[in-house]
Motif scaffolding. Structure first.
Motif, PDB file in Angstrom:
ATOM      1  N   UNK A  40      29.692 -20.475  -3.990  1.00  0.00           N
ATOM      2  CA  UNK A  40      29.749 -19.070  -4.373  1.00  0.00           C
ATOM      3  C   UNK A  40      28.410 -18.428  -4.631  1.00  0.00           C
ATOM      4  N   UNK A  41      27.319 -19.169  -4.452  1.00  0.00           N
ATOM      5  CA  UNK A  41      25.978 -18.624  -4.680  1.00  0.00           C
ATOM      6  C   UNK A  41      25.341 -18.228  -3.346  1.00  0.00           C
ATOM      7  N   UNK A  42      24.435 -17.274  -3.399  1.00  0.00           N
ATOM      8  CA  UNK A  42      23.629 -16.945  -2.235  1.00  0.00           C
ATOM      9  C   UNK A  42      22.510 -17.988  -2.115  1.00  0.00           C
ATOM     10  N   UNK A  43      22.476 -18.686  -0.992  1.00  0.00           N
ATOM     11  CA  UNK A  43      21.445 -19.710  -0.758  1.00  0.00           C
ATOM     12  C   UNK A  43      20.312 -19.111   0.059  1.00  0.00           C
ATOM     13  N   UNK A  44      19.088 -19.378  -0.383  1.00  0.00           N
ATOM     14  CA  UNK A  44      17.907 -18.910   0.331  1.00  0.00           C
ATOM     15  C   UNK A  44      17.053 -20.145   0.613  1.00  0.00           C
ATOM     16  N   UNK A  45      17.218 -20.703   1.814  1.00  0.00           N
ATOM     17  CA  UNK A  45      16.552 -21.957   2.164  1.00  0.00           C
ATOM     18  C   UNK A  45      15.210 -21.686   2.835  1.00  0.00           C
ATOM     19  N   UNK A  46      14.268 -22.614   2.659  1.00  0.00           N
ATOM     20  CA  UNK A  46      12.970 -22.500   3.322  1.00  0.00           C
ATOM     21  C   UNK A  46      12.376 -23.884   3.490  1.00  0.00           C
ATOM     22  N   UNK A  47      11.346 -23.965   4.320  1.00  0.00           N
ATOM     23  CA  UNK A  47      10.662 -25.225   4.546  1.00  0.00           C
ATOM     24  C   UNK A  47       9.964 -25.685   3.281  1.00  0.00           C
ATOM     25  N   UNK A  48       9.798 -26.994   3.148  1.00  0.00           N
ATOM     26  CA  UNK A  48       9.247 -27.542   1.908  1.00  0.00           C
ATOM     27  C   UNK A  48       7.810 -27.097   1.648  1.00  0.00           C
ATOM     28  N   UNK A  49       7.078 -26.693   2.701  1.00  0.00           N
ATOM     29  CA  UNK A  49       5.674 -26.315   2.500  1.00  0.00           C
ATOM     30  C   UNK A  49       5.497 -24.825   2.211  1.00  0.00           C
ATOM     31  N   UNK A  50       6.567 -24.074   2.172  1.00  0.00           N
ATOM     32  CA  UNK A  50       6.462 -22.630   2.006  1.00  0.00           C
ATOM     33  C   UNK A  50       6.621 -22.229   0.540  1.00  0.00           C
ATOM     34  N   UNK A  51       5.876 -22.896  -0.331  1.00  0.00           N
ATOM     35  CA  UNK A  51       6.040 -22.664  -1.765  1.00  0.00           C
ATOM     36  C   UNK A  51       5.720 -21.226  -2.174  1.00  0.00           C
ATOM     37  N   UNK A  52       4.624 -20.679  -1.672  1.00  0.00           N
ATOM     38  CA  UNK A  52       4.233 -19.330  -2.078  1.00  0.00           C
ATOM     39  C   UNK A  52       5.250 -18.296  -1.615  1.00  0.00           C
ATOM     40  N   UNK A  53       5.657 -18.382  -0.365  1.00  0.00           N
ATOM     41  CA  UNK A  53       6.658 -17.441   0.146  1.00  0.00           C
ATOM     42  C   UNK A  53       7.966 -17.572  -0.626  1.00  0.00           C
ATOM     43  N   UNK A  54       8.320 -18.802  -0.964  1.00  0.00           N
ATOM     44  CA  UNK A  54       9.547 -19.048  -1.719  1.00  0.00           C
ATOM     45  C   UNK A  54       9.456 -18.425  -3.108  1.00  0.00           C
ATOM     46  N   UNK A  55       8.313 -18.568  -3.751  1.00  0.00           N
ATOM     47  CA  UNK A  55       8.131 -17.996  -5.084  1.00  0.00           C
ATOM     48  C   UNK A  55       8.195 -16.472  -5.036  1.00  0.00           C
ATOM     49  N   UNK A  56       7.557 -15.859  -4.027  1.00  0.00           N
ATOM     50  CA  UNK A  56       7.607 -14.402  -3.896  1.00  0.00           C
ATOM     51  C   UNK A  56       9.038 -13.922  -3.693  1.00  0.00           C
ATOM     52  N   UNK A  57       9.776 -14.611  -2.832  1.00  0.00           N
ATOM     53  CA  UNK A  57      11.172 -14.236  -2.593  1.00  0.00           C
ATOM     54  C   UNK A  57      11.979 -14.299  -3.882  1.00  0.00           C
ATOM     55  N   UNK A  58      11.810 -15.369  -4.635  1.00  0.00           N
ATOM     56  CA  UNK A  58      12.568 -15.536  -5.874  1.00  0.00           C
ATOM     57  C   UNK A  58      12.239 -14.431  -6.871  1.00  0.00           C
ATOM     58  N   UNK A  59      10.967 -14.099  -6.996  1.00  0.00           N
ATOM     59  CA  UNK A  59      10.559 -13.043  -7.924  1.00  0.00           C
ATOM     60  C   UNK A  59      11.093 -11.685  -7.494  1.00  0.00           C
ATOM     61  N   UNK A  60      11.060 -11.411  -6.211  1.00  0.00           N
ATOM     62  CA  UNK A  60      11.577 -10.123  -5.714  1.00  0.00           C
ATOM     63  C   UNK A  60      13.082 -10.025  -5.928  1.00  0.00           C
ATOM     64  N   UNK A  61      13.799 -11.117  -5.702  1.00  0.00           N
ATOM     65  CA  UNK A  61      15.243 -11.110  -5.944  1.00  0.00           C
ATOM     66  C   UNK A  61      15.541 -10.864  -7.422  1.00  0.00           C
ATOM     67  N   UNK A  62      14.802 -11.535  -8.284  1.00  0.00           N
ATOM     68  CA  UNK A  62      15.016 -11.361  -9.723  1.00  0.00           C
ATOM     69  C   UNK A  62      14.671  -9.949 -10.165  1.00  0.00           C
ATOM     70  N   UNK A  63      13.651  -9.362  -9.567  1.00  0.00           N
ATOM     71  CA  UNK A  63      13.252  -7.998  -9.926  1.00  0.00           C
ATOM     72  C   UNK A  63      14.344  -6.983  -9.583  1.00  0.00           C
ATOM     73  N   UNK A  64      15.236  -7.342  -8.654  1.00  0.00           N
ATOM     74  CA  UNK A  64      16.333  -6.444  -8.282  1.00  0.00           C
ATOM     75  C   UNK A  64      17.547  -6.605  -9.194  1.00  0.00           C
ATOM     76  N   UNK A  65      17.420  -7.455 -10.222  1.00  0.00           N
ATOM     77  CA  UNK A  65      18.505  -7.638 -11.183  1.00  0.00           C
ATOM     78  C   UNK A  65      19.332  -8.876 -10.966  1.00  0.00           C
TER      79      UNK A  65
END
Length: 584
Positions: free
Chosen positions: A369-394
């Motif tokens: 029931x969760x939205x999954x946002x998968x990425x390659x293991x080496x894409x730490x920075x992009x993954x962190x930005x995505x997570x922060x942007x999602x959280x900023x939207x509530x």
């Protein structure tokens, strides 16, 4: 019906799990409890049915037992004392053919039964006379309404069932559309109002959640000030739907203190949502309260607080957005048995999961029931930005790491991104780090206690730091006689680093120094073994391997069954040779 606690679905056999999954599909966040030894792929395993059921009941958890009604009744009978405090309790047939509400009439059990029955394509076995004849449960109003005088409801409903007529004062579609015998001259009265009133005989009073309170900026003693404003306006606090503010104030503790004191959510509006109102000359607090209600403030103009009343109950789920939450969690090195209760609670509540696919898969059914946002293991920075942007939207985002998120994992990546890019919208996010069992802890526990004395951790990956720095640290740790945990020892592109690390260590350790190789900890194919330092080679490990290299004091114990324990003594006594070398 509003459930503040996620329901627990109790199953006693594997045959019931299929029905349970259908129920969970309409009750997101529900936890599946299964009897140990008879069920699998459940969220929580239990061994004592009675203790588990009673503990959940006392906690106010709605209970859905896929079992006979009798066993639920007999188990909970000693706990029954106050029907106003009882959570919903339902029995569901093992094949899903029947849904029987048992307890919790005042907590919305009939509405819950209808939702479950709809998912199972059956008719709920509702027996409440008032619910059947009047088409509604007056004691359990829908979301957006609060019954002010439940003590008067029993006689009120009895009079209705006996033939009395009722007049309706105020607006309440959920009542006027039902089977109530409404008559403008009725002897009974249902009043729907935001105002402070004192119920009299033959009255039921409902307070609709139509009041919005807007707060902008830091306020001293905000709770007392808001309560005084409500009292001066003769408004009932039970009608407050939420506390609203600009998103830039989402971290303001005064806003959350008022929301907590009134027992309502805090919701926020973005600059884009307020831009049109602000351009018309409204102040920020006026713009917020108008955005929340569609009406002008009723309180005197204030730069920090405004109150308005909406024509219909306000749904905070679609009005503004919650403060974004970002949890950076560690699942431990393997399956769910390694996860802390805190991590499981976060996974249950989160709306979005962000991480490397392999780590998201380890979450198992907690990702349902969760939205999954998968990425390659080496894409730490992009993954962190995505997570922060999602959280900023509530959103409530969980960034999933294996092991501990603060050890060579995503917690550092998130804070690095926050520091480097510092986007203003990220300031509103509530960020939390939930620890996990690290790979080195799990590896040590699997073979004894090699980390029993001073130790350090070194990553052999030279992607983010030069090999010269790594070699310097290995040398220093070896000279200081630390036990060393090597992370990221070997990959397809990196093989020589482990051999070079061994060579450095052999200048300070004997060839027979114990080395622990632990691979796939907590996962299928787990292996843990001890070898000698002289035998350590790139072929011994991969990126799923954690390596623990003993100190000069680390010892092994060979057991009769062929297994080996490895430990490092707590007492550290220097050898005579080392004392002579140091001139003492």
């Amino acid at each position: 019906m509003i459930m503040n606690v996620a329901p627990a679905i109790i199953v006693l056999g594997q045959n019931s799990v299929v029905v349970a999954r259908k129920i969970i599909s309409v009750l997101p966040g529900a936890m599946l409890y299964g009897l140990a030894g008879r069920t699998s792929e459940v969220d929580v395993s239990f061994t004592n049915f009675g203790e588990t059921l009673r503990e959940l009941f006392v906690q106010g958890t709605p209970l859905i037992g896929i079992c006979a009604a009798g066993i639920l009744i007999r188990t909970l009978a000693p706990m029954l004392a106050d029907k106003r405090q009882e959570p919903p309790v339902l029995a569901v047939a093992e094949d899903g053919s029947a849904v029987v509400p048992l307890l919790g009439g005042l907590a919305g059990v009939n509405d819950l039964a209808r939702r479950i029955a709809e998912a199972l394509d059956v008719k709920p076995a509702i027996t409440t006379t008032g619910d059947l004849r009047l088409g509604t449960t007056l004691l359990s109003p829908p979301p957006g309404y609060h019954l002010a005088n439940p003590d008067d409801a029993k006689k009120f409903i009895s009079d209705l069932l006996a033939g009395a007529q009722v007049k309706l004062e105020g607006t309440a579609p959920w009542l006027s559309d039902r089977k109530l015998p409404i008559d403008p001259k009725g002897d009974l009265t249902i009043q729907v109002t935001e105002r402070l009133v004192t119920p009299t005989a033959n009255y039921l009073v409902y307070h609709p959640a139509t009041i919005a309170i807007a707060i902008s900026g830091m306020i001293d003693d905000a709770v007392a000030l808001v309560q005084q404003l409500l009292a001066d306006a003769k408004l009932e606090k039970a009608s407050v739907a939420g506390i609203f503010a600009p998103i830039t104030a989402a971290a303001d503790p005064a806003i959350h203190a008022v929301a907590s004191a009134l027992g309502v959510p805090a919701r926020f509006f973005t600059p884009n949502q307020l831009e049109s109102l602000l351009s018309q000359g409204y102040s920020p607090v006026q713009a917020v309260v108008i955005a929340a209600t569609g009406t002008s403030p009723i309180t005197p103009s204030s730069p920090q607080i405004a109150i308005a009343i909406a024509p219909q109950p306000i749904d905070p789920n679609i009005t503004g957005q919650p403060r974004g939450r970002l949890a950076i969690i560690g699942t431990g090195p393997g399956g769910s048995q390694w996860m802390s209760p805190e991590v499981k609670e976060i996974l249950k509540s989160a709306t979005d999961l962000v991480g490397y696919k392999t780590y998201l898969d380890l979450v198992g059914s907690l990702a349902d029931g969760k939205q999954r946002h998968e990425s390659d293991n080496r894409e730490e920075e992009a993954r962190a930005k995505m997570a922060l942007d999602l959280a900023a939207s509530g959103r409530y985002v969980a960034v999933v790491s294996s092991g501990d998120p603060g050890i060579y994992a995503m917690a550092t990546a998130v804070f690095e991104v926050c520091d480097r890019y510092a986007k203003p919208e990220w300031d509103s996010i509530d960020i939390h780090v939930a620890p996990g069992i690290s790979a080195m802890q799990a590896a040590a526990a699997a073979i004894g206690a090699p980390l029993g004395h001073d130790f350090c951790a070194i990553s052999l990956s030279d992607i983010l730091k030069p090999w010269s720095a790594i070699a310097q640290r290995i040398t220093a740790a070896a000279e200081a006689d630390f036990v060393i945990a090597f992370y990221n020892p070997v990959s397809k592109e990196r093989t020589w680093q482990l051999a070079e690390a061994r060579n450095i260590l052999l200048r300070h350790r004997t060839p027979d120094t114990p080395v622990v190789l632990a691979r796939n900890l907590g996962r299928p194919g787990q292996t843990v073994k001890a070898i000698a330092l002289d035998d350590l080679a790139p072929a011994s490990a991969d990126m799923r391997t954690i390596i623990l290299v003993g100190s000069t004091k680390t010892r092994t114990i060979r057991r009769r069954d062929g297994n080996i324990w490895v430990y490092t003594p707590r007492r550290y006594t220097e050898s005579p040779e080392r004392i002579i070398k140091n001139g003492r």
